[in-house]
Design a protein around this motif. Structure first.
Motif, mmCIF file in Angstrom:
data_model
loop_
_atom_site.group_PDB
_atom_site.id
_atom_site.type_symbol
_atom_site.label_atom_id
_atom_site.label_comp_id
_atom_site.label_asym_id
_atom_site.label_seq_id
_atom_site.Cartn_x
_atom_site.Cartn_y
_atom_site.Cartn_z
ATOM 1 N N LEU A 196 0.816 -1.208 0.000
ATOM 2 C CA LEU A 196 0.000 0.000 0.000
ATOM 3 C C LEU A 196 0.854 1.264 0.000
ATOM 4 O O LEU A 196 0.325 2.361 -0.144
ATOM 5 C CB LEU A 196 -0.918 -0.002 1.230
ATOM 6 N N ASP A 197 2.146 1.102 0.144
ATOM 7 C CA ASP A 197 3.074 2.222 0.160
ATOM 8 C C ASP A 197 3.419 2.578 -1.289
ATOM 9 O O ASP A 197 4.052 1.780 -1.994
ATOM 10 C CB ASP A 197 4.340 1.824 0.926
ATOM 11 N N GLU A 245 -1.383 -7.173 7.610
ATOM 12 C CA GLU A 245 -2.625 -6.875 8.319
ATOM 13 C C GLU A 245 -3.365 -5.685 7.703
ATOM 14 O O GLU A 245 -4.600 -5.697 7.605
ATOM 15 C CB GLU A 245 -2.335 -6.606 9.798
ATOM 16 N N HIS A 246 -2.621 -4.684 7.290
ATOM 17 C CA HIS A 246 -3.257 -3.492 6.717
ATOM 18 C C HIS A 246 -3.888 -3.809 5.361
ATOM 19 O O HIS A 246 -4.985 -3.338 5.052
ATOM 20 C CB HIS A 246 -2.226 -2.371 6.577
ATOM 21 N N ILE A 247 -3.210 -4.615 4.547
ATOM 22 C CA ILE A 247 -3.781 -4.980 3.248
ATOM 23 C C ILE A 247 -5.049 -5.803 3.441
ATOM 24 O O ILE A 247 -6.049 -5.599 2.736
ATOM 25 C CB ILE A 247 -2.753 -5.756 2.396
ATOM 26 N N VAL A 248 -5.048 -6.719 4.393
ATOM 27 C CA VAL A 248 -6.254 -7.509 4.674
ATOM 28 C C VAL A 248 -7.402 -6.587 5.079
ATOM 29 O O VAL A 248 -8.540 -6.726 4.611
ATOM 30 C CB VAL A 248 -5.977 -8.556 5.775
ATOM 31 N N GLU A 249 -7.105 -5.632 5.938
ATOM 32 C CA GLU A 249 -8.128 -4.684 6.383
ATOM 33 C C GLU A 249 -8.695 -3.885 5.214
ATOM 34 O O GLU A 249 -9.918 -3.753 5.060
ATOM 35 C CB GLU A 249 -7.533 -3.732 7.428
ATOM 36 N N ARG A 250 -7.821 -3.355 4.361
ATOM 37 C CA ARG A 250 -8.272 -2.556 3.232
ATOM 38 C C ARG A 250 -9.036 -3.403 2.214
ATOM 39 O O ARG A 250 -9.980 -2.919 1.573
ATOM 40 C CB ARG A 250 -7.075 -1.882 2.557
ATOM 41 N N ALA A 251 -8.640 -4.648 2.050
ATOM 42 C CA ALA A 251 -9.359 -5.539 1.145
ATOM 43 C C ALA A 251 -10.791 -5.744 1.608
ATOM 44 O O ALA A 251 -11.746 -5.684 0.819
ATOM 45 C CB ALA A 251 -8.638 -6.885 1.037
ATOM 46 N N ARG A 323 -0.053 -14.784 11.217
ATOM 47 C CA ARG A 323 -0.504 -13.394 11.142
ATOM 48 C C ARG A 323 -1.646 -13.254 10.139
ATOM 49 O O ARG A 323 -2.632 -12.539 10.389
ATOM 50 C CB ARG A 323 0.660 -12.493 10.737
ATOM 51 N N PHE A 324 -1.506 -13.911 9.002
ATOM 52 C CA PHE A 324 -2.523 -13.831 7.958
ATOM 53 C C PHE A 324 -3.843 -14.410 8.443
ATOM 54 O O PHE A 324 -4.911 -13.805 8.261
ATOM 55 C CB PHE A 324 -2.025 -14.583 6.719
#
Length: 356
Positions: A196-197, A245-251, A323-324
């Motif tokens: 996401l960066d 974790e952030h990519i999962v949240e945004r997805a 984590r995933f």
């Protein structure tokens, strides 16, 4: 040390040692300019060569892949992702898996005609056709050639199921085709989001769309009723793994039904290309990155074995998986296993035997 070219992924254009081809510099333009340039090398132009294959559906029997057939409208990929496991295929054309792979492209404009012919063959058994398994079907040249779109039209006409994997928001252009197919249970799309960066994304995938544009595409597909997923492919240790974790949240926020990940793979020529890229862009952690990758791959740069090649092994692999799993449970993803339908297929109009 080779210097990175602007908006290109590979820093070198090394040939394949597997075929005893000589190493060469990036291209003839660069050779001509060697005596005149003081500083950055000249801009590397993209070329497209027309390819006329005899068939367009590629079959595979890999036990750790969830499809047995695919279509690749293009060879090479302008996105320039440094980790791309398809890079070594360019060596079969006496071209480099490095800069050649992302600048010397091949298009197959007869793909829709071939597809129609193959679907018309007596005894054809319908199974989902996967797009985006080797190179991206929505890379920039698709805007002009539209081979992917024309193939989708054939599949829509015949009610043939398909799946698409892409890291381009250009896929939303075809919602007019994918939406009605999805309503029949015939289509699903996975959008790849590696980071996401924006700075990291530009370095890792220099000509792929901005991550936010990809997430917007996920939302638009979801709103159109198309089952859409996100793929974190690949996870690069010590460079992008902190974003899981952030990519999962945004997805989840963008409407994705599920998400998956794949640890970085470095087959054949990809490993030296990746090492050179690390030395250029991440010299402060190049050794650490490769040490973790080797721990994931049984002490090697790459693990070619079925099943483990897709998952990795050892403590690092287990940590990433843990984590995933925690993240997808938190955000309610992967609650269903999607299966596209195969029972609606009918051969193309005018196919042999249609009148009998």
């Amino acid at each position: 040390m080779a210097k990175a070219r602007p908006v290109r992924g590979a820093t070198i254009n090394r040939e394949s040692s597997r075929f005893n081809l000589p190493e060469r510099l990036a291209d003839g333009d660069w050779l001509d300019a060697l005596g005149d340039i003081d500083g950055a090398p000249p801009k590397l132009k993209t070329s497209v060569t027309v390819e006329t294959p005899r068939t367009i559906i590629t079959r595979n029997q890999s036990p750790d892949i969830g499809f047995d057939r695919s279509i690749n409208p293009y060879r090479g990929c302008e996105h320039g992702c440094i980790y791309c496991f398809a890079r070594p295929t360019h060596a079969y054309h006496d071209l480099s898996p490095g800069l050649d792979f992302e600048s010397k492209l091949f298009a197959k404009p007869n793909a829709p005609v071939l597809l129609r012919e193959e679907l018309s063959k007596r005894g054809y058994v319908c199974r989902p056709i996967a797009f985006g398994t080797n190179t991206d079907p929505y890379q920039p040249i698709e805007a002009h050639w539209q081979i992917t779109r024309e193939c989708i039209k054939v599949l829509a006409e015949t009610d043939h199921p398909l799946t698409i994997t892409t890291k381009s928001d250009r896929v939303v252009r075809d919602i007019d085709l994918l939406g009605p197919m999805a309503a029949k249970g015939l289509a699903a799309v996975a959008v790849s989001v590696t980071s996401l960066d924006p700075k990291i994304a530009r370095t890792v995938e220099p000509r792929a769309p901005h991550p936010e544009r990809r997430l917007t595409a996920v939302r638009r597909l979801a709103d159109a009723g198309v089952p859409v997923f996100v793929s974190i492919a690949p996870v690069i240790p010590a460079i992008t793994d902190h974003e899981i974790e952030h990519i999962v949240e945004r997805a989840a926020e963008s409407g994705a039904r599920g998400i998956n990940f794949l640890p970085v793979r470095l087959p054949h020529e990809v490993a030296p290309l990746f090492r050179a890229w690390l030395d250029e862009h991440f010299p402060d952690r190049a050794g650490k990155v490769m040490a973790i990758i080797q721990s994931l791959r049984g002490g090697r740069d790459n693990d070619p074995d079925f099943f483990t090649r897709m998952k990795g092994q050892g403590p690092w692999a287990e940590l990433i998986r843990t984590r995933f799993q925690i993240a997808i449970r938190k955000h309610g993803l992967n609650r269903e296993r999607l299966a596209v339908r195969t029972d609606l297929f009918r051969p193309p109009r005018g196919a042999q035997g249609e009148l009998f």
